[in-house]
Design a protein around this motif. Structure first.
Motif, PDB file in Angstrom:
ATOM      1  N   THR A 281      18.444  57.659  -7.188  1.00 11.55           N
ATOM      2  CA  THR A 281      19.319  56.655  -7.796  1.00 11.55           C
ATOM      3  C   THR A 281      19.304  55.394  -6.939  1.00 11.55           C
TER       4      THR A 281
ATOM      5  N   GLY B   6      18.579  51.998 -11.740  1.00 10.37           N
ATOM      6  CA  GLY B   6      18.679  53.203 -12.556  1.00 10.37           C
ATOM      7  C   GLY B   6      18.433  54.437 -11.725  1.00 10.37           C
TER       8      GLY B   6
ATOM      9  N   SER C 147      13.168  61.093 -17.733  1.00 14.22           N
ATOM     10  CA  SER C 147      14.320  61.211 -16.835  1.00 14.22           C
ATOM     11  C   SER C 147      14.838  59.851 -16.374  1.00 14.22           C
TER      12      SER C 147
ATOM     13  N   THR D 137      16.682  56.333 -16.283  1.00 15.88           N
ATOM     14  CA  THR D 137      17.885  55.823 -16.930  1.00 15.88           C
ATOM     15  C   THR D 137      17.997  54.320 -16.714  1.00 15.88           C
ATOM     16  N   ASP D 138      18.845  53.682 -17.511  1.00 17.59           N
ATOM     17  CA  ASP D 138      19.155  52.256 -17.403  1.00 17.59           C
ATOM     18  C   ASP D 138      17.865  51.429 -17.387  1.00 17.59           C
TER      19      ASP D 138
ATOM     20  N   GLU E  62      14.382  53.317 -17.667  1.00 18.26           N
ATOM     21  CA  GLU E  62      14.057  54.121 -18.838  1.00 18.26           C
ATOM     22  C   GLU E  62      12.580  53.965 -19.161  1.00 18.26           C
TER      23      GLU E  62
END
Length: 135
Positions: free
Chosen positions: A67, A75, A100, A102-103, A106
């Protein structure tokens, strides 16, 4: 198009006690990392490992959630590890788990290498991301 970045990371491995369902010869560890450079992130994960009676032979699998930011895009994503040592000859595969990201990460795809030189942990990351649309 694939982009290559590299940098260093700090890692802390914390051995965990067996839960009673695990084979005692298989160790379990928690992973805590801090990535530096174009990957400015932290990760948390778990590893299962087994060392054989032959010096330099072992195997491990791990999953870790990363992260932070990748070249400024924020993300998270998950890395899947599979590693073996055959009498000192290492084979390590680290891949981004499909879908997998994110944000702003992606659609992330890629693979990572890890090397340890004079006690310093280094990563190389080859990745691809969809073109980011203007918002």
């Amino acid at each position: 198009m694939t982009t290559h970045i590299s940098g260093s990371f700090d890692v802390k491995l914390s051995p965990q006690a067996a839960t009673g369902n695990e084979e005692p010869a298989i160790g379990r560890m928690l992973i805590d990392k801090i990535f530096h450079g174009d990957l400015d992130a932290v990760s948390r994960g778990q590893m299962l490992a087994h060392m054989t009676s032959v010096k330099g032979s072992a195997g491990y699998v791990a999953m870790e959630k990363v992260t932070g930011s990748l070249q400024g895009r924020k993300g998270s994503f998950v890395l899947q590890h599979s590693g073996t040592m055959n009498r000192g000859d290492a084979n390590l595969i680290l891949n981004v788990v499909p879908d997998s990201g994110t944000d702003e990460l992606e659609g992330l795809t890629g693979s990572m290498t890890i090397t340890i030189t004079d006690g310093e942990h280094l990563y190389g990351f080859d990745y691809g991301l969809p073109i980011q649309a203007d918002k």
